[in-house]
Write a protein that holds these residues in place. Structure first.
Motif, PDB file in Angstrom:
ATOM      1  N   ARG A 188       1.236   0.196  -4.615  1.00 24.52           N
ATOM      2  CA  ARG A 188       2.563   0.265  -5.232  1.00 24.52           C
ATOM      3  C   ARG A 188       2.959  -1.136  -5.719  1.00 24.52           C
ATOM      4  NH1 ARG A 188       7.238   3.683  -3.607  1.00 24.52           N
ATOM      5  NH2 ARG A 188       9.201   2.635  -4.094  1.00 24.52           N
TER       6      ARG A 188
ATOM      7  N   ARG B 215       0.855  -1.187   0.000  1.00 23.31           N
ATOM      8  CA  ARG B 215       0.000   0.000   0.000  1.00 23.31           C
ATOM      9  C   ARG B 215       0.888   1.232   0.000  1.00 23.31           C
ATOM     10  NH1 ARG B 215      -5.466  -0.244   1.484  1.00 23.31           N
ATOM     11  NH2 ARG B 215      -6.462   1.754   1.025  1.00 23.31           N
ATOM     12  N   GLU B 216       0.636   2.176  -0.879  1.00 22.28           N
ATOM     13  CA  GLU B 216       1.427   3.397  -0.932  1.00 22.28           C
ATOM     14  C   GLU B 216       0.860   4.443   0.021  1.00 22.28           C
ATOM     15  OE1 GLU B 216       4.446   6.077  -2.301  1.00 22.28           O
ATOM     16  OE2 GLU B 216       4.213   3.897  -2.252  1.00 22.28           O
ATOM     17  N   ASN B 217      -0.433   4.649  -0.018  1.00 21.36           N
ATOM     18  CA  ASN B 217      -1.119   5.532   0.921  1.00 21.36           C
ATOM     19  C   ASN B 217      -2.579   5.114   0.944  1.00 21.36           C
ATOM     20  OD1 ASN B 217      -2.266   6.750  -1.422  1.00 21.36           O
ATOM     21  ND2 ASN B 217      -0.472   8.080  -1.581  1.00 21.36           N
ATOM     22  N   ASP B 218      -3.451   5.969   1.425  1.00 19.05           N
ATOM     23  CA  ASP B 218      -4.848   5.565   1.600  1.00 19.05           C
ATOM     24  C   ASP B 218      -5.533   5.199   0.292  1.00 19.05           C
ATOM     25  OD1 ASP B 218      -4.672   5.852   4.287  1.00 19.05           O
ATOM     26  OD2 ASP B 218      -5.544   7.868   4.356  1.00 19.05           O
TER      27      ASP B 218
END
Length: 489
Positions: free
Chosen positions: A407, A400-403
């Motif tokens: 990635r 997870r890259e952000n919410d």
């Protein structure tokens, strides 16, 4: 109300310094000089309605990538232009290609896009034709060669898939031939039954043992022995058979080991025979079981080969998205798995390129264009394999890259990309491959599919022994009615 435009001031700008008085007067009459406060003046993606040239002030130019604005330029240089700079090229849908924000109150020469287009087309027709040809022709060239890039990738994938299908198909043909021979021998044994050489009690015992051995073969499916363990068991069983007067002891031993039989099992067979009348002999019973085991093993081979063919075809179907719409909810790991399956003859356990996977199974599904993402994985993986010279280690990671983004990293341990080439790696027609072996559009297409169509980001990091292509994807890509088609970009 803007200031009155003065041709002598326009002439001080590098963009206009070689224009005639008449041309400068035409621009002044069509445009105006405006004072803008600090803040946004042009937004990427909006209809391009005006052409701007900065007289005094400072601006920041940026482009959207991976859900964030990336600054591409900051300048206070007089004469910097932005906005509808390509409005004079006919047949185009003109939008602002970048965002511009003024950092200080600024004086700007403003020209309506249509007036700017008319001025260019009337004053510089040859230049307009050349630029139109360059842009439209270049796009057409990119489309044609981009299609060829897809066909080349498809050809490589098809060749690999054909090779993979050939192996289980050949295994099936061999197993069927052996099975036919085994069934023929079983018919010979049935003739012995017809001659009454076995009593009903002996026959019932043999059928019971036959059922047990079929069950044992099924249990042993998938269990693997080392070469040393296999040789030791064959020696043990061969010695036991030879000691019990079995003429074909060393032909039987490998079959019994493959079926998962051991000395204890054979001694139980011997004990069962001893418990009935002597019409059933140990050699006869073991011969019967040998044919049973052979047939069971061959049927297992046919079943396994058929499952492998079905799995390959299912993977190919998922890869091509033949049974799905363009825009779907999809598991990124399933997309990666189907793409890696297409490289099965090159990639995986005991293959020239070993595979290391570090997958975050907690990732949610994406709303995306699965077929396009498979094309992205294909282009990046194929480049990585070629960069390693067909041998090395490919590493695939997901997290997870952000919410609202995930990635995907695809890395190789090849020689790396030089600093000089790193900044040009996504440039159309740029390739480091030998002449004739690459179109230079594989990574350009990947970039457009990720960045333009999915509103994600594609980056590369490289040093000798560690090159990583990093794909950032939003959990929800723009739906078809709002996503641009990179093939027409």
């Amino acid at each position: 109300m803007g200031e009155t435009c003065v041709r002598d001031e326009l002439r001080t700008l590098f963009l206009f310094e070689h224009l005639s008085d008449e041309q400068l007067d035409t621009l002044c009459q069509a445009g105006s000089i405006e004072m803008f406060p600090a803040g946004p003046i042009v937004t990427e993606g909006d209809p391009a309605t005006c052409f701007y040239v900065m007289l005094d002030g400072e601006l920041v130019m940026s482009k959207r990538s991976g859900g964030v604005d990336i600054q591409t330029n900051r300048t206070s240089m007089r004469g910097v232009y932005f906005g509808a700079w390509s409005a004079y090229i006919p047949g185009e849908e003109h939008i602002y290609e970048a965002s511009v924000r003024l950092t200080t109150p600024s004086r700007v020469f403003v020209l309506d896009a249509n007036a700017f287009a008319g001025f260019m087309q009337s004053q510089f027709p040859m230049a307009v034709h050349l630029l139109e040809g360059h842009k439209v022709g270049g796009r057409r060239q990119s489309q044609l060669i981009g299609q060829r890039e897809k066909l080349l990738a498809l050809g490589n994938i098809t060749a690999g898939l054909t090779h993979q299908l050939n192996n289980p198909a050949a295994a099936t043909a061999r197993a069927v031939a052996d099975l036919r021979e085994g069934v023929g021998k079983m018919r010979h044994k049935l003739a012995m039954l017809a001659d009454g050489k076995f009593t009903p009690q002996a026959l019932k015992m043999l059928i019971t043992i036959q059922d047990e051995v079929a069950e044992q073969v099924a249990k042993n499916t998938g269990l693997e022995l080392t070469a040393m363990e296999t040789a030791d068991r064959e020696d043990e069983i061969g010695d036991w058979l030879e000691a019990h007067g079995i003429a074909a002891a060393w032909d039987y031993a490998p079959t019994f080991v493959e079926a998962g039989l051991d000395i204890d099992w054979l001694e139980r067979v011997e004990g069962s025979i001893d418990s009935v009348d002597c019409s059933a002999t140990l050699p006869g019973a073991l011969g019967w079981l040998k044919y049973t085991i052979d047939n069971e093993l061959r049927m297992n081979e046919v079943a396994e080969a058929s499952k492998r063919i079905s799995a390959l075809l299912a993977g190919a179907k998922l890869y091509s998205q033949m049974d799905r719409g363009d825009y779907q909810s999809a598991d990124v790991h399933e997309l990666l798995r189907s793409t890696m399956m297409m490289f099965g003859d090159k990639l995986g356990k005991d293959k020239p390129v070993s595979l290391v996977k570090d997958m975050d199974k907690s990732l949610p599904e994406l709303h995306c264009y699965p077929g396009d993402l498979n094309q992205v994985w294909t282009n990046i993986i194929d480049n990585a394999i070629q960069a390693m010279g067909g041998r090395g280690t490919l590493t695939i990671r997901t997290c997870r890259e952000n919410d609202d983004m995930i990635r995907v990293e695809i890395g190789d341990d090849g020689p790396g990309i030089s600093e000089e080439n790193l900044s040009r790696i996504f440039t159309p027609f740029f390739t480091t491959k030998p002449f004739g072996e690459g179109t230079g559009l594989g990574l350009d297409l990947a970039w457009r599919l990720v960045v333009e169509k999915h509103h994600g980001d594609l980056r590369v990091q490289s040093k000798p022994g560690d090159t990583r292509f990093i794909v950032l994807l939003p959990l929800q890509a723009p739906a078809p009615d709002s996503a641009p088609d990179p093939e027409s970009a």
